[in-house]
Scaffold this active site. Structure first.
Site, PDB file in Angstrom:
ATOM      1  N   GLY A  40       0.935  -1.224  -0.003  1.00 35.94           N
ATOM      2  CA  GLY A  40       0.020  -0.091   0.087  1.00 35.94           C
ATOM      3  C   GLY A  40       0.639   1.224   0.134  1.00 35.94           C
ATOM      4  O   GLY A  40       1.982   1.205  -0.549  1.00 35.94           O
ATOM      5  N   THR A  41       0.293   2.481   0.735  1.00 36.08           N
ATOM      6  CA  THR A  41       0.941   3.817   0.479  1.00 36.08           C
ATOM      7  C   THR A  41       2.135   3.844   1.216  1.00 36.08           C
ATOM      8  O   THR A  41       3.120   4.232   0.656  1.00 36.08           O
ATOM      9  CB  THR A  41      -0.008   4.648   1.101  1.00 36.08           C
ATOM     10  OG1 THR A  41      -1.561   4.548   0.500  1.00 36.08           O
ATOM     11  CG2 THR A  41       0.340   5.988   0.944  1.00 36.08           C
ATOM     12  N   HIS A 441      24.793  11.852  28.164  1.00 37.03           N
ATOM     13  CA  HIS A 441      25.333  13.008  27.794  1.00 37.03           C
ATOM     14  C   HIS A 441      26.364  12.570  26.605  1.00 37.03           C
ATOM     15  O   HIS A 441      27.127  11.710  26.686  1.00 37.03           O
ATOM     16  CB  HIS A 441      26.117  13.738  28.859  1.00 37.03           C
ATOM     17  CG  HIS A 441      27.009  14.692  28.397  1.00 37.03           C
ATOM     18  ND1 HIS A 441      26.312  16.074  27.986  1.00 37.03           N
ATOM     19  CD2 HIS A 441      28.343  14.913  28.069  1.00 37.03           C
ATOM     20  CE1 HIS A 441      27.191  16.969  27.478  1.00 37.03           C
ATOM     21  NE2 HIS A 441      28.401  16.312  27.632  1.00 37.03           N
TER      22      HIS A 441
HETATM   23  C1  LIG Z   1       3.881  11.237   0.918  1.00 39.18           C
HETATM   24  C2  LIG Z   1       3.407  10.224   2.172  1.00 39.18           C
HETATM   25  C3  LIG Z   1       4.264  10.187   3.166  1.00 39.18           C
HETATM   26  C4  LIG Z   1       3.813   9.410   4.455  1.00 39.18           C
HETATM   27  N1  LIG Z   1       4.602   9.312   5.307  1.00 39.18           N
HETATM   28  C5  LIG Z   1       4.543   8.836   6.618  1.00 39.18           C
HETATM   29  C6  LIG Z   1       5.316   8.683   7.784  1.00 39.18           C
HETATM   30  O1  LIG Z   1       6.432   9.088   7.764  1.00 39.18           O
HETATM   31  N2  LIG Z   1       4.927   8.010   8.916  1.00 39.18           N
HETATM   32  C7  LIG Z   1       3.420   7.698   8.841  1.00 39.18           C
HETATM   33  O2  LIG Z   1       3.227   7.083  10.094  1.00 39.18           O
HETATM   34  N3  LIG Z   1       2.697   7.750   7.934  1.00 39.18           N
HETATM   35  C8  LIG Z   1       3.047   8.427   6.891  1.00 39.18           C
HETATM   36  N4  LIG Z   1       2.072   8.554   5.480  1.00 39.18           N
HETATM   37  C9  LIG Z   1       0.640   7.759   5.794  1.00 39.18           C
HETATM   38  C10 LIG Z   1       0.860   6.347   5.617  1.00 39.18           C
HETATM   39  O3  LIG Z   1       1.568   5.841   4.415  1.00 39.18           O
HETATM   40  C11 LIG Z   1      -0.565   5.718   5.847  1.00 39.18           C
HETATM   41  O4  LIG Z   1      -1.219   6.078   6.924  1.00 39.18           O
HETATM   42  C12 LIG Z   1      -0.230   4.080   5.928  1.00 39.18           C
HETATM   43  O5  LIG Z   1       0.014   3.842   4.731  1.00 39.18           O
HETATM   44  C13 LIG Z   1      -1.513   3.596   6.288  1.00 39.18           C
HETATM   45  O6  LIG Z   1      -2.383   2.954   5.113  1.00 39.18           O
HETATM   46  P1  LIG Z   1      -3.188   1.994   5.527  1.00 39.18           P
HETATM   47  O7  LIG Z   1      -2.995   0.804   6.179  1.00 39.18           O
HETATM   48  O8  LIG Z   1      -4.643   2.644   5.635  1.00 39.18           O
HETATM   49  O9  LIG Z   1      -3.602   1.452   3.789  1.00 39.18           O
HETATM   50  P2  LIG Z   1      -2.706   1.792   2.581  1.00 39.18           P
HETATM   51  O10 LIG Z   1      -1.252   1.714   2.976  1.00 39.18           O
HETATM   52  O11 LIG Z   1      -3.238   2.987   1.888  1.00 39.18           O
HETATM   53  O12 LIG Z   1      -3.354   0.620   1.548  1.00 39.18           O
HETATM   54  C14 LIG Z   1      -4.342   0.116   1.277  1.00 39.18           C
HETATM   55  C15 LIG Z   1      -4.050  -0.967   0.232  1.00 39.18           C
HETATM   56  O13 LIG Z   1      -5.634  -1.332  -0.334  1.00 39.18           O
HETATM   57  C16 LIG Z   1      -5.518  -1.488  -1.695  1.00 39.18           C
HETATM   58  N5  LIG Z   1      -6.783  -1.306  -1.999  1.00 39.18           N
HETATM   59  C17 LIG Z   1      -7.731  -0.364  -2.046  1.00 39.18           C
HETATM   60  N6  LIG Z   1      -8.870  -0.530  -2.483  1.00 39.18           N
HETATM   61  C18 LIG Z   1      -9.061  -2.035  -2.682  1.00 39.18           C
HETATM   62  C19 LIG Z   1      -9.854  -2.732  -3.301  1.00 39.18           C
HETATM   63  N7  LIG Z   1     -11.339  -2.411  -3.421  1.00 39.18           N
HETATM   64  N8  LIG Z   1      -9.675  -3.941  -3.515  1.00 39.18           N
HETATM   65  C20 LIG Z   1      -8.340  -4.654  -3.423  1.00 39.18           C
HETATM   66  N9  LIG Z   1      -7.440  -3.582  -2.897  1.00 39.18           N
HETATM   67  C21 LIG Z   1      -7.598  -2.295  -2.678  1.00 39.18           C
HETATM   68  C22 LIG Z   1      -4.705  -0.388  -2.166  1.00 39.18           C
HETATM   69  O14 LIG Z   1      -4.115  -0.728  -3.507  1.00 39.18           O
HETATM   70  C23 LIG Z   1      -3.642  -0.410  -1.191  1.00 39.18           C
HETATM   71  O15 LIG Z   1      -2.550  -1.230  -1.338  1.00 39.18           O
HETATM   72  C24 LIG Z   1       2.646   9.039   4.484  1.00 39.18           C
HETATM   73  C25 LIG Z   1       1.695   8.969   3.478  1.00 39.18           C
HETATM   74  C26 LIG Z   1       2.143   9.773   2.488  1.00 39.18           C
HETATM   75  C27 LIG Z   1       1.069  10.021   1.135  1.00 39.18           C
END
Ligand SMILES: Cc1cc2nc3c(=O)[nH]c(=O)nc-3n(C[C@H](O)[C@H](O)[C@H](O)COP(=O)(O)OP(=O)(O)OC[C@H]3O[C@@H](n4cnc5c(N)ncnc54)[C@H](O)[C@@H]3O)c2cc1C
Length: 459
Positions: A40-41, A441
């Site tokens: 994911g993200t 320290h």
């Molecule tokens: C640029 C950026 C930097 C970040 N940096 C940080 C950081 O330093 N520290 C931090 O704690 N957080 C950070 N975040 C936030 C963090 O990335 C997210 O909070 C984290 O990824 C949690 O995501 P999630 O588990 O909700 O789902 P996600 O990681 O978004 O994954 C969801 C998955 O579901 C899949 N999906 C969606 N719909 C469907 C469907 N209908 N069928 C099948 N699959 C599907 C998607 O393809 C994806 O792979 C950052 C975000 C961004 C954008």
């Protein structure tokens, strides 16, 4: 005919994969569905790639400051964006591959690639096949918001996702959005060598933080030559030959910024519009976030929502904590709740901002009697020795209970040092525990006991 599982997990973000592993280890038949990239993200377009790019930018920044540290660099420091991207791709790619291999290697776990959609409260359709389960877990995350601002359909723009393919240096990057994502990208591209302007609608950067934090972050970024345009009330985008004009309507300065590239960093939108949530009748709020209770159950029995899509957190650690709550409650008959966790996160600019608990504004609203202290980083010897003296440590405590209410550590190591305070908050122990501790320290954390001895009534 549908294929039956004990649990179906939609999405392989930060909660889905560990949940699948734990269910599978408990002997449950699990199906986990991913429509795009495993992990994911965070793994592919968020934390891991950005936190791999930030050190490249930091290294270039320090190299340019070589003379201050006593060395010369022959010629200009030039960043090769193809190599920077290759390093990022290697680190993020390893994680992405690791998640996929881990899931595919799990006994009792079926990995399916495709877009999942609800058919009923117990059925999910993927690749024209119907799967059913008594328990369904949604971990679909979110994507960059693209608001309907004038001109948005007429000009090319980047988001955190398309930024991942950039292997070139924009001549002038205009970052629309002065919050966490925008500022991390803005600073790193300035350090890579781009001209950078951050355009923010609000009156200050990172508007959720206290004013002194916003102001100090602004100063730090401006010192590096980043231009910041606040109060950009009516942002417009217009193509001008090979450039993009970003209308800002700022009060004093010119009404537009002419950039070569635009990065949109104006918030996130949950991936809940194409899940068929109306079929089971899962409730969402006005912004599309799935409504959950304190144990992450939706309004439909047997369906849970974890991670960014439930609007209860927007971080990797909140999503992972969602997994822990659900797994412990279902498998270990525990009673863990979202409301038990303490707000904490970091802004990974350099220096970083580590945050935990309440802001000053929240403390004021709560009506508590508080004590507070603010200590500048240029009076923290480790920061001075490292040549990184910007920022401050700010801590507030409850005058009656002596519990820590909140803290902001903006400065070198702030993202790590904040955990000293966070863990004392979790222990529900008084701040005097830290005040009387002996620390190593020279570290930034060594100053916490001293700082806590200077608490004064909250203004
Ligand atoms: C640029 C950026 C930097 C970040 N940096 C940080 C950081 O330093 N520290 C931090 O704690 N957080 C950070 N975040 C936030 C963090 O990335 C997210 O909070 C984290 O990824 C949690 O995501 P999630 O588990 O909700 O789902 P996600 O990681 O978004 O994954 C969801 C998955 O579901 C899949 N999906 C969606 N719909 C469907 C469907 N209908 N069928 C099948 N699959 C599907 C998607 O393809 C994806 O792979 C950052 C975000 C961004 C954008």
């Amino acid at each position: 005919m549908s294929q039956h599982f004990d649990a179906i997990i939609i999405g392989t973000g930060q909660a889905g994969p560990p949940l699948a592993a734990q269910f599978a280890a408990a002997g449950m038949a699990v199906a986990i569905i991913e429509r795009h990239k495993f992990g994911g993200t965070c793994v592919n377009t968020g934390c891991i790639p950005t936190k791999t790019l930030v050190p490249s930018a930091y290294a270039a920044h320090v190299a340019r400051r070589g003379a201050e540290y006593g060395f010369d660099v022959n010629g200009d420091v030039r960043v090769d964006m193809k190599r920077v991207k290759a390093r990022k791709d290697e680190v993020a790619g390893r994680s992405n591959k690791g998640v996929e291999e881990w899931l595919r290697g799990l006994k009792n776990c079926t990995v399916i690639q495709g877009h999942a959609r609800f058919q009923s409260s117990r059925e999910v359709v993927v690749n024209d096949k119907v799967l059913d389960a008594d328990k369904i877990f949604i971990n679909v995350g979110g994507r960059a918001s693209v608001p309907e601002m004038p001109g948005i359909h007429d000009v090319p723009f980047l988001t955190n996702s398309s930024m991942m393919d950039a292997d070139f240096l924009p001549e002038h990057l205009v970052v629309v959005g002065g919050s966490y994502v925008g500022l991390e990208f803005g600073q790193m591209y300035r350090r890579f060598g781009s001209e950078v302007t951050v355009v923010e609608m609000g009156p200050r950067l990172i508007g959720r933080e206290d004013e002194d934090v916003s102001e100090e972050v602004r100063k730090i970024l401006e010192l590096e030559g980043i231009r910041i345009r606040l109060n950009a009330k009516c942002i417009t985008l217009t193509k001008r030959d090979s450039r993009i004009a970003v209308g800002v309507e700022c009060e004093d300065d010119p009404p537009e910024v002419l950039g070569t590239h635009v990065l949109l960093a104006v918030g996130r939108t949950p991936n809940t519009h194409d899940l068929g949530l109306d079929r089971p009748g899962v409730a969402t709020d006005m912004r599309g976030y799935i409504v959950v209770d304190d144990q992450l159950q939706t309004n439909v029995p047997g369906i849970w929502a974890l991670g960014d899509c439930n609007g209860r957190g927007a971080f990797t650690h909140t999503s992972y904590n969602d997994y822990e709550i659900v797994a412990d409650n279902l498998l270990n008959a525990d009673h863990r709740r979202v409301s038990d966790r303490i707000q904490t996160y970091a802004l990974f600019t350099d220096p970083p901002l580590g945050r935990c608990g309440m802001t000053d504004t929240e403390i004021r609203k709560s009506g508590r009697t508080a004590l507070t202290v603010k200590h500048p980083m240029n009076k923290v010897s480790r920061a001075v020795e490292k040549g990184e003296p910007h920022g401050f440590i700010k801590i507030s405590v409850d005058a009656d209970t002596k519990h820590i209410l909140g803290a902001a550590i903006l400065g070198t190591g702030g993202d790590e040092v904040i955990h000293v305070l966070l863990d004392v908050m979790y222990a529900k122990a008084p701040y005097t525990i830290v005040q009387r501790a002996m620390h190593i320290h020279p570290t930034v954390a060594e100053f916490l006991p001293t700082v806590l001895s200077k608490l004064e009534p909250f203004a």
